[in-house]
Design an enzyme around this catalytic site. Structure first.
Site, mmCIF file in Angstrom:
data_model
loop_
_atom_site.group_PDB
_atom_site.id
_atom_site.type_symbol
_atom_site.label_atom_id
_atom_site.label_comp_id
_atom_site.label_asym_id
_atom_site.label_seq_id
_atom_site.Cartn_x
_atom_site.Cartn_y
_atom_site.Cartn_z
ATOM 1 N N SER A 211 0.677 -1.210 0.047
ATOM 2 C CA SER A 211 -0.106 0.146 0.127
ATOM 3 C C SER A 211 0.782 1.253 0.013
ATOM 4 C CB SER A 211 -0.843 -0.204 1.463
ATOM 5 O OG SER A 211 -1.593 1.466 1.384
ATOM 6 N N TYR B 269 -2.121 5.530 -4.438
ATOM 7 C CA TYR B 269 -3.327 6.643 -4.243
ATOM 8 C C TYR B 269 -2.480 7.868 -5.161
ATOM 9 C CZ TYR B 269 -5.817 4.499 -0.575
ATOM 10 O OH TYR B 269 -6.840 3.487 0.293
ATOM 11 N N THR C 100 -5.909 2.985 -6.969
ATOM 12 C CA THR C 100 -7.291 2.880 -6.457
ATOM 13 C C THR C 100 -7.765 4.048 -6.647
ATOM 14 O OG1 THR C 100 -5.982 1.567 -4.576
ATOM 15 C CG2 THR C 100 -8.025 2.716 -3.899
ATOM 16 N N LYS D 10 -8.150 -0.382 -9.208
ATOM 17 C CA LYS D 10 -8.600 -0.961 -8.164
ATOM 18 C C LYS D 10 -9.896 -0.156 -7.650
ATOM 19 C CE LYS D 10 -7.807 -2.697 -3.613
ATOM 20 N NZ LYS D 10 -8.474 -1.654 -2.404
ATOM 21 N N HIS E 210 -13.665 -1.683 -1.719
ATOM 22 C CA HIS E 210 -12.824 -1.374 -0.771
ATOM 23 C C HIS E 210 -13.143 -2.078 0.442
ATOM 24 C CE1 HIS E 210 -9.689 2.017 -0.223
ATOM 25 N NE2 HIS E 210 -9.776 1.173 0.721
HETATM 26 C C1 FMN Z 1 -7.054 -2.001 7.662
HETATM 27 C C2 FMN Z 1 -7.375 -1.526 6.160
HETATM 28 C C3 FMN Z 1 -6.578 -0.881 5.389
HETATM 29 C C4 FMN Z 1 -6.466 -0.723 3.849
HETATM 30 N N1 FMN Z 1 -5.736 0.119 3.232
HETATM 31 C C5 FMN Z 1 -6.074 0.179 1.836
HETATM 32 C C6 FMN Z 1 -4.970 1.008 1.160
HETATM 33 O O1 FMN Z 1 -4.127 1.504 1.652
HETATM 34 N N2 FMN Z 1 -5.372 0.882 -0.237
HETATM 35 C C7 FMN Z 1 -6.285 0.501 -0.991
HETATM 36 O O2 FMN Z 1 -6.432 0.464 -2.089
HETATM 37 N N3 FMN Z 1 -7.149 -0.533 -0.066
HETATM 38 C C8 FMN Z 1 -7.022 -0.603 1.278
HETATM 39 N N4 FMN Z 1 -7.998 -1.277 1.977
HETATM 40 C C9 FMN Z 1 -8.732 -2.167 1.230
HETATM 41 C C10 FMN Z 1 -8.186 -3.424 0.849
HETATM 42 O O3 FMN Z 1 -7.313 -3.415 -0.179
HETATM 43 C C11 FMN Z 1 -9.176 -4.473 0.216
HETATM 44 O O4 FMN Z 1 -10.081 -3.731 -0.810
HETATM 45 C C12 FMN Z 1 -10.337 -4.928 1.171
HETATM 46 O O5 FMN Z 1 -9.887 -5.034 2.487
HETATM 47 C C13 FMN Z 1 -10.936 -6.175 0.685
HETATM 48 O O6 FMN Z 1 -11.685 -6.930 1.520
HETATM 49 P P1 FMN Z 1 -11.657 -8.145 2.620
HETATM 50 O O7 FMN Z 1 -11.080 -7.385 3.899
HETATM 51 O O8 FMN Z 1 -12.921 -8.379 2.818
HETATM 52 O O9 FMN Z 1 -10.861 -9.213 1.763
HETATM 53 C C14 FMN Z 1 -7.740 -1.472 3.385
HETATM 54 C C15 FMN Z 1 -8.728 -2.489 3.915
HETATM 55 C C16 FMN Z 1 -8.123 -2.575 5.403
HETATM 56 C C17 FMN Z 1 -9.061 -3.618 6.142
#
Ligand code: FMN
Length: 374
Positions: free
Chosen positions: A111, A134, A160, A236, A260
């Protein structure tokens, strides 16, 4: 964080154990979603719409779970979803996640909001994986991140596009998750944008995103990014097939169907529900990746049968990290891989290419006695 060795490497067990180990505000930040969190629930429940139909009398002595993405063959159709600040759950942070995932043969998407810089984590595994970007209002920062990702050896840039503003994370507000002292976005430290705002009341992440990320992002910016990047671009956060089509026309090499993890919009369509139309719009040659709600091998099978080339796993990896550091991440992902292999053997499918609609039955047409409680 203490080890939780009695915990089996299944996502529900890991989540329950992590809940006991983590500060409640950190647990809420990870588990939570937007609004009433109906999208979080729907992302999981959508898988219950399907049943699997095994085929017998097939020689399944060996099955092949590998898939190709951007000229690289992955041992399994799995990637770790990009998630910020792993140090919130374990002192070794992305160091441990990268090593654990790599030991299990799974690539990680690093990330932008990592607590360790990409130049540190990329060389840790056997392969750097992808970098999640981002888009900053300040395009010189965005451009520099793109160049650094290429120099660090990542295979792809995963941009994203579903976060013009941060979703309404009510659990964070209730828990007063400001966590300024715990959150370091190490990739941004070389720039002025590395400093997180001083927020006493409300979300530091939300304020940061409002200040720094570009809410005016359009397809023209994606075209710019594709031209600017020497790496293939994966978009994404796409749910609408028309958007997916526009992304590919702008030069994107793959699309990640994602909401997300339900963290942006309440009552959003689940990513699994959105998947078939996106696959249909893009045809067989453009890889489509399903993100959201993947918890075990049966979920992976369903997503692939509906046309995904691969899937990403998010929260369970952080639960595994919280419970057991690098070893915890390795155990969880290795178990998931084994479970996928075993499932394919029992399903009588020798390669991921054989996971198609013939594997699926729609639950509503097969269940005459058991009515879903949803
Ligand atoms: C704690 C946390 C931080 C996240 N940070 C980002 C991020 O920095 N960039 C991003 O594109 N998605 C981020 N996401 C979304 C994840 O990439 C992903 O889309 C999502 O967790 C998928 O769903 P799942 O947790 O049910 O597998 C984050 C999700 C969580 C839970």
């Amino acid at each position: 964080v203490t080890e939780a060795e009695h915990v089996l490497p299944f996502s529900d067990d890991l989540e329950a154990a992590a809940r006991g180990l983590l500060p409640s505000a950190v647990f809420a930040f990870i588990a939570g979603g937007a609004g009433h969190e109906r999208t979080v629930l729907r992302n999981r429940a959508a898988f219950d719409d399907y049943r699997l139909l095994p085929r017998t009398l097939v020689d399944v002595t060996r099955v092949d779970t590998s898939v190709e993405l951007f000229t690289r063959r992955h041992a399994a159709p799995l990637l770790v979803a990009p998630m910020g600040t792993h140090r919130l759950v374990h002192p070794d942070g992305e160091h441990a996640t990268t090593r654990g995932a790599s030991a299990a043969g799974v690539d990680l998407i690093a990330s932008t909001a990592s607590s360790l810089p990409m130049e540190v984590t990329a060389p840790l595994g056997t392969h750097p994986g992808w970098f999640q970007l981002y888009v900053y209002k300040d395009r010189s920062i965005t451009g520099d991140l793109v160049d650094r990702a290429a120099a660090a050896g990542f295979d792809a840039l995963c941009v994203t596009v579903d976060t013009p503003v941060l979703g309404d994370r009510r659990r964070d507000r209730r828990e007063r998750f400001t966590a300024r002292e715990d959150i370091v976005w190490a990739n941004l430290l070389p720039y002025a944008a590395g400093a997180l705002p001083d927020v006493q009341d409300g979300s530091v992440v939300s304020s940061y995103i409002a200040q720094q990320l570009d809410a005016s992002l359009t397809i023209a910016d994606l075209t710019w990014l594709v031209e600017r990047s020497s790496l293939p671009v994966v978009v994404k956060g796409v749910l609408d097939p028309a958007d997916a089509d526009r992304c590919v026309s702008a030069g994107a090499g793959a699309v990640m169907v994602s909401n997300h993890g339900g963290r942006q919009l309440d009552r959003s369509v689940s990513s699994l529900e959105a998947l078939p139309a996106v696959v249909e719009a893009l045809g067989p040659d453009v890889p489509v990746i399903l993100d959201g709600g993947i918890r075990d091998a049966s979920d992976v099978v369903i997503a692939l049968a509906l046309g995904a080339r691969a899937v990403t796993v998010g929260r369970p990896v952080l639960w595994a990290l919280a419970c057991g550091g690098a070893d915890g991440v390795e155990r969880f992902l290795a178990e998931l891989r084994q479970d996928l292999e075993r499932s394919m053997q029992v399903l009588g499918r020798r390669g991921v290419g054989e996971l198609d609609h013939s594997v699926l039955r729609h639950a509503r047409s097969t269940d005459s006695t058991t009515r879903s409680t949803r």
